[in-house]
Design a protein around this motif. Structure first.
Motif, PDB file in Angstrom:
ATOM      1  N   PHE A 155      -5.174  -3.896   5.088  1.00 33.35           N
ATOM      2  CA  PHE A 155      -5.622  -3.763   3.699  1.00 33.35           C
ATOM      3  C   PHE A 155      -4.488  -3.276   2.807  1.00 33.35           C
ATOM      4  N   ASP A 156      -3.634  -2.414   3.370  1.00 31.10           N
ATOM      5  CA  ASP A 156      -2.587  -1.860   2.506  1.00 31.10           C
ATOM      6  C   ASP A 156      -1.475  -2.857   2.225  1.00 31.10           C
ATOM      7  N   GLN A 157      -1.600  -4.048   2.777  1.00 33.45           N
ATOM      8  CA  GLN A 157      -0.659  -5.111   2.414  1.00 33.45           C
ATOM      9  C   GLN A 157      -1.178  -5.899   1.217  1.00 33.45           C
ATOM     10  N   CYS A 158      -2.324  -5.532   0.767  1.00 32.26           N
ATOM     11  CA  CYS A 158      -2.971  -6.351  -0.248  1.00 32.26           C
ATOM     12  C   CYS A 158      -2.955  -5.674  -1.607  1.00 32.26           C
ATOM     13  N   SER A 159      -3.191  -6.492  -2.574  1.00 34.05           N
ATOM     14  CA  SER A 159      -3.178  -5.996  -3.943  1.00 34.05           C
ATOM     15  C   SER A 159      -4.528  -5.366  -4.277  1.00 34.05           C
ATOM     16  N   ILE A 160      -4.679  -4.205  -3.766  1.00 34.70           N
ATOM     17  CA  ILE A 160      -5.944  -3.498  -3.949  1.00 34.70           C
ATOM     18  C   ILE A 160      -5.623  -2.137  -4.531  1.00 34.70           C
ATOM     19  N   SER A 161      -6.460  -1.676  -5.397  1.00 28.43           N
ATOM     20  CA  SER A 161      -6.140  -0.399  -6.029  1.00 28.43           C
ATOM     21  C   SER A 161      -6.052   0.691  -4.959  1.00 28.43           C
ATOM     22  N   PRO A 162      -5.098   1.576  -5.111  1.00 25.43           N
ATOM     23  CA  PRO A 162      -4.855   2.590  -4.081  1.00 25.43           C
ATOM     24  C   PRO A 162      -6.085   3.427  -3.781  1.00 25.43           C
ATOM     25  N   LEU A 163      -6.890   3.613  -4.775  1.00 28.59           N
ATOM     26  CA  LEU A 163      -8.068   4.439  -4.524  1.00 28.59           C
ATOM     27  C   LEU A 163      -9.095   3.706  -3.684  1.00 28.59           C
ATOM     28  N   SER A 164      -9.159   2.396  -3.853  1.00 34.34           N
ATOM     29  CA  SER A 164     -10.002   1.612  -2.938  1.00 34.34           C
ATOM     30  C   SER A 164      -9.418   1.703  -1.538  1.00 34.34           C
ATOM     31  N   LEU A 165      -8.092   1.630  -1.455  1.00 33.02           N
ATOM     32  CA  LEU A 165      -7.445   1.707  -0.140  1.00 33.02           C
ATOM     33  C   LEU A 165      -7.775   3.015   0.570  1.00 33.02           C
ATOM     34  N   LYS A 166      -7.857   4.059  -0.197  1.00 34.12           N
ATOM     35  CA  LYS A 166      -8.202   5.347   0.413  1.00 34.12           C
ATOM     36  C   LYS A 166      -9.624   5.315   0.970  1.00 34.12           C
ATOM     37  N   GLY A 167     -10.510   4.735   0.201  1.00 36.01           N
ATOM     38  CA  GLY A 167     -11.889   4.603   0.665  1.00 36.01           C
ATOM     39  C   GLY A 167     -11.962   3.746   1.908  1.00 36.01           C
ATOM     40  N   ILE A 168     -11.193   2.678   1.918  1.00 40.18           N
ATOM     41  CA  ILE A 168     -11.149   1.779   3.070  1.00 40.18           C
ATOM     42  C   ILE A 168     -10.655   2.529   4.300  1.00 40.18           C
ATOM     43  N   LYS A 169      -9.636   3.323   4.089  1.00 38.67           N
ATOM     44  CA  LYS A 169      -9.073   4.079   5.206  1.00 38.67           C
ATOM     45  C   LYS A 169     -10.107   5.059   5.760  1.00 38.67           C
ATOM     46  N   ASP A 170     -10.785   5.711   4.872  1.00 36.78           N
ATOM     47  CA  ASP A 170     -11.822   6.648   5.309  1.00 36.78           C
ATOM     48  C   ASP A 170     -12.935   5.952   6.081  1.00 36.78           C
ATOM     49  N   ALA A 171     -13.186   4.729   5.693  1.00 35.57           N
ATOM     50  CA  ALA A 171     -14.232   3.974   6.384  1.00 35.57           C
ATOM     51  C   ALA A 171     -13.785   3.566   7.779  1.00 35.57           C
ATOM     52  N   GLY A 172     -12.512   3.736   8.041  1.00 38.51           N
ATOM     53  CA  GLY A 172     -11.987   3.371   9.350  1.00 38.51           C
ATOM     54  C   GLY A 172     -11.504   1.937   9.413  1.00 38.51           C
ATOM     55  N   TYR A 173     -11.414   1.304   8.268  1.00 44.91           N
ATOM     56  CA  TYR A 173     -10.939  -0.073   8.252  1.00 44.91           C
ATOM     57  C   TYR A 173      -9.426  -0.067   8.039  1.00 44.91           C
ATOM     58  N   GLU A 174      -8.721  -0.781   8.873  1.00 52.67           N
ATOM     59  CA  GLU A 174      -7.288  -0.867   8.678  1.00 52.67           C
ATOM     60  C   GLU A 174      -6.894  -2.304   8.398  1.00 52.67           C
TER      61      GLU A 174
END
Ligand code: ATP
Length: 739
Positions: A289-308
């Motif tokens: 996900f962090d390779q994608c053009s996604i807002s960093p705050l969404s990325l944080k939520g994604i990370k918390d969800a356990g999605y990499e």
């Protein structure tokens, strides 16, 4: 019925710039068909149309070890390739059943507060010149993406829709780790296809960087009983079952407002559409996900969800969606479609210009429609997860929101809630989750109304695990002509997961209850960690089967329309967390419900459609896990197998029923109260009456119903009210008793 908007969360700080989307490496073969109306063709490797040629690199694809075809066969438009318009059979009960599962979500878990602050202090606002003022549709007034056609222009027989129940999703806990909040990593990270990966290259060529802010506002409601009622009006045979579920056509409206994000986003273009490796069952891509053009705050939520890493459907659709294209996406059950449509939708909210903070009714920017309330709840829950960190970004101005809703209530609000229609004029993204269900006869009228109430100039996303031909034929009603059909199910492979073993057992009705018991006992003996779902045809039959299995001392729970909301919520939560449990359910649990680690799905009796079979089966084998499915049919239901002949369903060896087991089951049946048998009989009759292949011959239908009655241990079939018989078109059919 009014919508109450809870105070949204406060946003605190602007987000730093998002990363771009440099590389997308997906580990699975994907068929992305590009279709153009009139010239609908499959271009697995080569993109014929200039618009796409620019998006895809001419680099050659590296085939995977299996030497398979390329991915992304893309199709734009939805001209049918072949095949007739499949009729859809109207039925019945359960899709409205879920209505009240989610009342608990009205509680503060979704509430936040909204504090409007002065935007001028926002770093983001300064740097990126975010505008204030009412949100507006930047593209309004034109429809550059091509026209949409109305439903009326599409062929479809109205008389027989063949699905009847769609359940919901829920994902507070993952099979891959601890509950979402605490998860750091997930097992998914390790689930690579490992078979010939190809690279997906993305290039950022339109380097617009903007400040964004958002306001998520969510109103989840009971699914549309109205559409269902209309459908049943056309299908008296279904009325019996509908009556079963009328009691839970809830009127509850609950909402949450989540003030969402501001993020800085660099738009990207996909330069190359790479090929995927070809593990037909690996659903994970190699793209993080962090390779994608996604807002960093969404990325944080994604990370918390356990999605990499992204799932294949996420990796395949995100670049297309963020470019603004309409998308119809097909991906197998349990492969992360919800995140696939939510994430880019959130980015649209994030990118939207800010509103005047005094605006009392912020527009709805993203409208997500789900066929059941439970699914709407799950989607909202997932949205909440993705938005977890957005409130901390300090946005001061509400710019719009996301609304997750069911069709019936949404339509009600359009018609009856003052100011609601105005808010809908802000819609930029429309999502139809379980699109095939929403476009079938049960919901179509409501969907038409909703579509008429939102701007034509919008982006539309449709997702489902099943996209039958007739949906492709009518999807122009909602999608632009140049939409893309992204099919992540590799051509030539099944719509189901190969890790899920599928068998059928054909046995006369009088053997089915003992057989079900034997199958369950065997499974329990094999797997002490069992977690089984038994699907039955109607709510009343579900109640009967649950009663029987309970009498047989199995550890069962039941969910169907006859159970109240609080009970369902409790049972659903319990089943999600437990092992050693059997859930007996109607089709309220067929679509979307995300129970982890289901070991076996048993379908008793005729599934309402091929699609329904696939969705029910999809409750097991989620996220790449193994699973098992058994379809238990009577000999006269065997015709159903021809509708799923492309699926690897093999004949199971007939389990033997010893005399003791037979007696035990008979005894248990005799313990059940007469009322449950009477209502099950009537519901059974109603269900099969609405199934064309069985219900067309009323004489035969009644013979079979009476066979069912005997299988419950009754010597004489229960009497049915004359009125009901009349509605079902069964007056004066020999063998029936009326009262
Ligand atoms: N990138 C990811 N990595 C790990 N898990 C994920 C990812 N995306 C989604 N999930 C999880 O995968 C599970 C299945 O997702 P989801 O319910 O969206 O599947 P689906 O494709 O919509 O299934 P269905 O067709 O049955 O509705 C959920 O538990 C979800 O939280």
């Amino acid at each position: 019925m009014s919508i109450k908007f809870l105070p949204p969360l406060r946003l605190l700080n602007p987000s730093p710039p998002a990363t771009r989307f440099p590389l997308m490496n997906v580990g699975l073969s994907i068929n992305t068909r590009r279709s153009i109306p009139i010239f609908s063709r499959v271009f697995p490797f080569k993109f014929k149309y200039p618009g796409y040629a620019s998006q895809f690199s001419t680099r050659s694809f590296r085939p995977g070890p299996t030497g398979s075809r390329p991915e992304f066969s893309r199709r734009t438009g939805s001209k049918p390739e072949r095949g007739e318009v499949r009729t859809s059979k109207s039925l019945v009960e359960d899709e409205a059943e879920i209505s009240d599962w989610v009342s608990d979500l009205r509680t503060s878990s979704f509430r936040g507060r909204f504090i409007s602050e002065d935007e001028s202090d926002s770093d983001m606002g300064r740097r990126y010149g975010s505008k204030r003022g009412p949100a507006r549709d930047r593209d309004s007034g034109s429809n550059r993406g091509g026209g949409r056609e109305g439903f009326s222009t599409k062929r479809r027989r109205e008389s027989d829709s063949d699905e009847f129940g769609e359940p919901t999703r829920r994902r507070t806990e993952s099979t891959f780790g601890p509950p979402r909040k605490n998860r750091g990593t997930t097992g998914l990270q390790n689930e690579k296809s490992g078979r010939g990966e190809r690279d997906l290259w993305f290039k950022r060529d339109d380097k617009r960087v903007k400040g964004e802010r958002g306001f998520i506002d969510y109103d989840d409601e009971v699914e549309g009983g109205e559409g269902e009622r209309k459908r049943l009006m056309r299908n008296p045979g279904g009325l019996v079952n509908r009556e079963e579920s009328d009691d839970d056509d809830g009127n509850g409206v609950f909402e949450k407002n989540v003030l969402s994000s501001t993020g800085l986003k660099e738009e990207f273009d996909m330069k190359d559409r790479p090929s995927m490796s070809t593990s037909s069952d690996s659903f994970m891509s190699e793209t993080r996900f962090d390779q994608c053009s996604i807002s960093p705050l969404s990325l944080k939520g994604i990370k918390d969800a356990g999605y990499e890493k992204m799932t294949v459907v996420q990796a395949a659709t995100l670049p297309v969606i963020v470019k603004g294209k309409d998308v119809l996406a097909k991906a197998k059950t349990g492969t992360g479609k919800t995140v696939a449509f939510l994430l880019p939708s959130i980015e649209v909210v994030v990118k939207s210009p800010p509103l005047d903070r005094d605006q009392k009714r912020p527009p709805i920017i993203v409208l997500v429609i789900c066929p059941t309330r439970e699914l709407a709840t799950q989607a909202a829950t997932e949205a909440n997860t993705l938005l977890k960190y957005h409130p901390s970004i300090g946005v001061q101005v509400v710019i719009g929101g996301i609304l997750v809703a069911t069709p019936g209530r949404l339509k009600d609000h359009i018609e009856n809630t003052s100011g609601f229609a105005t808010r809908l004029m802000g819609v930029k993204v429309l999502v139809l989750d379980e699109a095939d269900r929403l476009l079938d006869m049960g919901f179509r009228k409501d969907i038409e109304k909703i579509i008429a109430a939102i701007p034509k100039q919008r982006q539309t996303l449709m997702f489902s695990a099943t996209v039958p031909e007739e949906v492709r034929q009518i999807c122009h009603a909602a999608l632009k002509r140049d939409h893309e059909f992204i099919n992540t199910v590799e051509e030539g492979t099944e719509d189901t997961h190969s890790k899920v073993r599928q068998t059928h057992v054909i046995a006369p009705l009088d053997k089915q209850f003992p057989l079900l018991y034997v199958i369950l006992k065997d499974h329990i003996a094999d797997d002490p960690d069992y977690k089984v779902i038994v699907f039955c045809t109607t709510a009343r039959v579900t109640g009967l089967v649950a009663g029987l299995l309970g009498e047989l001392n199995l550890n069962i729970r039941e969910i169907h329309s006859r159970k109240g909301q609080a009970y369902r919520t409790r049972v659903s939560d319990e089943f999600r967390k437990s092992r050693g449990l059997i859930l007996v359910t109607s089709d309220v649990s067929a679509r979307g419900v995300d129970y982890p680690d289901v070991t076996l799905v048993i379908q008793v009796g005729l599934p309402a459609s091929r699609e329904q079979y696939i969705h029910r089966l999809g409750r097991t084998g989620r996220k790449g896990k193994e699973g098992e499915g058994i379809l238990l049919l009577a000999p006269w239901e065997e015709f159903f197998l021809s509708t799923v002949k492309d699926l690897p369903i093999t004949e199971a060896p007939m389990p033997s029923i010893d005399p003791d087991t037979k007696k035990k089951v008979e005894r248990a049946l005799s313990q059940l109260d007469m009322n449950s048998k009477q209502t099950a009989y009537q519901a059974w009759l109603g269900y099969y009456n609405s199934q064309k292949k069985v219900g067309n011959d009323k004489y035969r239908l009644v013979e079979l119903a009476n066979e069912f009655s005997r299988s419950m241990g009754l010597d004489t079939p229960p009497a049915i009210p004359k009125l009901v018989l009349g509605k079902m078109g069964l007056r004066n059919i020999p063998g029936l008793r009326s009262k």
